[in-house]
Design a protein around this motif. Structure first.
Motif, PDB file in Angstrom:
ATOM      1  N   LEU A   1      -5.001 -19.155  85.076  1.00 52.92           N
ATOM      2  CA  LEU A   1      -6.325 -19.719  85.331  1.00 52.92           C
ATOM      3  C   LEU A   1      -7.360 -19.212  84.331  1.00 52.92           C
ATOM      4  O   LEU A   1      -8.005 -20.016  83.641  1.00 52.92           O
ATOM      5  N   PRO A   2      -7.572 -17.889  84.176  1.00 53.88           N
ATOM      6  CA  PRO A   2      -8.539 -17.429  83.169  1.00 53.88           C
ATOM      7  C   PRO A   2      -8.077 -17.687  81.742  1.00 53.88           C
ATOM      8  O   PRO A   2      -8.901 -17.962  80.856  1.00 53.88           O
ATOM      9  N   MET A   3      -6.769 -17.625  81.505  1.00 53.96           N
ATOM     10  CA  MET A   3      -6.261 -17.857  80.158  1.00 53.96           C
ATOM     11  C   MET A   3      -6.491 -19.297  79.727  1.00 53.96           C
ATOM     12  O   MET A   3      -6.808 -19.573  78.559  1.00 53.96           O
ATOM     13  N   ALA A   4      -6.337 -20.231  80.655  1.00 51.46           N
ATOM     14  CA  ALA A   4      -6.566 -21.636  80.329  1.00 51.46           C
ATOM     15  C   ALA A   4      -8.020 -21.885  79.942  1.00 51.46           C
ATOM     16  O   ALA A   4      -8.310 -22.673  79.030  1.00 51.46           O
ATOM     17  N   LEU A   5      -8.950 -21.217  80.623  1.00 57.40           N
ATOM     18  CA  LEU A   5     -10.368 -21.367  80.288  1.00 57.40           C
ATOM     19  C   LEU A   5     -10.646 -20.861  78.875  1.00 57.40           C
ATOM     20  O   LEU A   5     -11.405 -21.484  78.119  1.00 57.40           O
ATOM     21  N   VAL A   6     -10.027 -19.749  78.517  1.00 60.43           N
ATOM     22  CA  VAL A   6     -10.195 -19.216  77.165  1.00 60.43           C
ATOM     23  C   VAL A   6      -9.617 -20.180  76.138  1.00 60.43           C
ATOM     24  O   VAL A   6     -10.199 -20.407  75.067  1.00 60.43           O
ATOM     25  N   CYS A   7      -8.482 -20.784  76.454  1.00 58.68           N
ATOM     26  CA  CYS A   7      -7.854 -21.732  75.530  1.00 58.68           C
ATOM     27  C   CYS A   7      -8.736 -22.954  75.308  1.00 58.68           C
ATOM     28  O   CYS A   7      -8.835 -23.462  74.188  1.00 58.68           O
ATOM     29  N   ILE A   8      -9.346 -23.435  76.367  1.00 58.64           N
ATOM     30  CA  ILE A   8     -10.252 -24.582  76.231  1.00 58.64           C
ATOM     31  C   ILE A   8     -11.399 -24.238  75.288  1.00 58.64           C
ATOM     32  O   ILE A   8     -11.777 -25.037  74.420  1.00 58.64           O
ATOM     33  N   TRP A   9     -11.942 -23.037  75.421  1.00 60.43           N
ATOM     34  CA  TRP A   9     -13.016 -22.605  74.531  1.00 60.43           C
ATOM     35  C   TRP A   9     -12.515 -22.503  73.092  1.00 60.43           C
ATOM     36  O   TRP A   9     -13.209 -22.921  72.151  1.00 60.43           O
ATOM     37  N   ILE A  10     -11.311 -21.973  72.899  1.00 62.14           N
ATOM     38  CA  ILE A  10     -10.743 -21.852  71.554  1.00 62.14           C
ATOM     39  C   ILE A  10     -10.612 -23.226  70.897  1.00 62.14           C
ATOM     40  O   ILE A  10     -10.989 -23.422  69.738  1.00 62.14           O
ATOM     41  N   LEU A  11     -10.092 -24.175  71.643  1.00 62.29           N
ATOM     42  CA  LEU A  11      -9.885 -25.513  71.095  1.00 62.29           C
ATOM     43  C   LEU A  11     -11.220 -26.216  70.829  1.00 62.29           C
ATOM     44  O   LEU A  11     -11.400 -26.872  69.796  1.00 62.29           O
ATOM     45  N   TRP A  12     -12.140 -26.070  71.760  1.00 69.53           N
ATOM     46  CA  TRP A  12     -13.425 -26.746  71.635  1.00 69.53           C
ATOM     47  C   TRP A  12     -14.241 -26.194  70.464  1.00 69.53           C
ATOM     48  O   TRP A  12     -14.951 -26.934  69.787  1.00 69.53           O
ATOM     49  N   SER A  13     -14.126 -24.899  70.225  1.00 73.15           N
ATOM     50  CA  SER A  13     -14.914 -24.263  69.168  1.00 73.15           C
ATOM     51  C   SER A  13     -14.211 -24.256  67.821  1.00 73.15           C
ATOM     52  O   SER A  13     -14.769 -23.785  66.832  1.00 73.15           O
ATOM     53  N   GLY A  14     -12.994 -24.772  67.767  1.00 77.97           N
ATOM     54  CA  GLY A  14     -12.292 -24.858  66.493  1.00 77.97           C
ATOM     55  C   GLY A  14     -11.762 -23.546  65.968  1.00 77.97           C
ATOM     56  O   GLY A  14     -11.622 -23.373  64.751  1.00 77.97           O
ATOM     57  N   LYS A  15     -11.418 -22.620  66.858  1.00 76.00           N
ATOM     58  CA  LYS A  15     -10.959 -21.302  66.433  1.00 76.00           C
ATOM     59  C   LYS A  15      -9.524 -21.297  65.907  1.00 76.00           C
ATOM     60  O   LYS A  15      -9.052 -20.266  65.431  1.00 76.00           O
ATOM     61  N   LEU A  16      -8.838 -22.438  65.997  1.00 69.56           N
ATOM     62  CA  LEU A  16      -7.476 -22.494  65.461  1.00 69.56           C
ATOM     63  C   LEU A  16      -7.467 -22.751  63.960  1.00 69.56           C
ATOM     64  O   LEU A  16      -6.426 -22.633  63.319  1.00 69.56           O
TER      65      LEU A  16
END
Length: 347
Positions: free
Chosen positions: A269-284
């Motif tokens: 649950l918390p990890m998925a929220l962090v992943c959404i932020w990573i994808l949305w902010s272009g951190k990949l």
């Protein structure tokens, strides 16, 4: 005869890149699966640490052999630790798993799955007082990071940047899926037991995909594979063990908790929220160089994210410095999926 290891990333033909990927996958799966299936036919315990180290290092062995076989070198491997420039990423990689564990335990407590009894820590690790368990696990994550490098040098440093023609999210999804399948034999040899096998494998696979997003972001932004290795160590030695001791086993070591599937879900649950932020902010997307300016770097990952959530978007990624050259579908490790190579004068 003396063999000189290339120190610069060498441009490869599509045929050579594909050959390198097959070499990597054959060694990684072949060597590891032999070790994972041995407990089914021998008295070897799947929890034997020496056996785990052997099959855990197969991705690194596969990556090294593939790089040497193709002559592409190690310039993009992310081997330099970069402690001075990436210290914030190291700190995040070290403390992140503990933060996820605290959040997951808090969720389990609120939902009544865990009674909140921290004295179980002392019961879960024999001979260690409860107050010392968490510091000990945090120290173990630091010390055993080189062991988890055995996986990350293969999955994060070699495989992921060579997938999906430079699309960050697509590459992470494919790499995460392959990483998950590589672990599947552990669900059959007694290492991990799901009360419902197919459902358990599905949720476990989702856990690997989510972790791969975070590990890839750490490695790409820090330009070193060692941050991902530290985070991987923390996920296994801090997050997973705390959830096992306090929730799965109920502190009695007899599996008195709610079940492996439920315990696996809580950290997601918390990890998925962090992943959404990573994808949305272009951190990949790699910072600087290959991906162009900040707006373009964000665009590479956000376009992939939008394509995943809206079927009407047709993502097109082109290089900022390209003028007349045709784009070619390849597994080029210097592409925008995230390369560790030093910035070029134009990256």
């Amino acid at each position: 005869m003396t063999y000189v290891v290339p120190t610069k990333a060498t441009p490869l033909s599509r045929k050579d890149r594909t050959r390198g990927l097959w070499v990597f996958l054959l060694i990684t799966f072949g060597g590891a699966w032999v070790g994972m299936f041995l407990p089914l036919f021998t008295d070897l315990s799947p929890l034997n640490p020496f056996g785990q180290i052997i099959f855990g290092c197969m991705p690194a062995l596969g990556a090294v052999v593939a790089r040497l076989a193709t002559g592409e070198g190690f310039a993009d491997a992310g081997l330099r630790p970069r402690f001075r420039r990436a210290w914030k990423h190291y700190l995040l990689a070290w403390l992140g798993p503990l933060a996820f564990a605290v959040t997951a335990l808090g969720t389990a407590r609120v939902l009544g799955v865990w009674d909140g009894d921290l004295t179980q820590l002392g019961d879960g690790v024999g001979g260690v007082p409860g107050w010392a368990v968490v510091p000990l696990l945090m120290l173990a994550a630091l010390l055993l990071t080189p062991i988890y490098w055995g996986e990350e040098f293969g999955w994060t440093s070699y495989l992921r940047p060579r997938l999906c023609n430079g699309r960050p999210l697509a590459a992470v999804v494919v790499a995460g899926a392959i990483w998950a399948v590589w672990h599947y034999p552990l669900a059959f040899n007694g290492y991990i037991e799901f009360e419902h096998l197919l459902l358990g494998l599905a949720i476990w696979s989702m856990a690997f995909l989510i972790q791969q997003v975070m590990l890839a972001a750490l490695a790409v932004r820090s330009r070193t594979v060692w941050t991902a290795s530290l985070a991987h160590a923390g996920n296994n030695l801090v997050l997973s063990l705390l959830m096992e001791i306090l929730v799965l086993n109920g502190g009695d070591g007899k599996g008195g908790g709610p079940g492996q599937i439920t315990v696996t879900l809580f950290p997601l649950l918390p990890m998925a929220l962090v992943c959404i932020w990573i994808l949305w902010s272009g951190k990949l997307a790699a910072p600087g160089g290959d991906a162009g300016d900040e707006s373009e770097r964000r665009g590479l990952a956000s376009q992939d994210f939008s394509a995943l959530t809206s079927s009407s978007l047709n993502t097109s990624i082109s290089s900022a410095t390209s003028t007349t050259s045709k784009s070619s579908a390849s597994f080029d490790s210097s592409g925008s999926s995230g390369s560790f190579s030093a910035p070029r004068r134009s990256r």
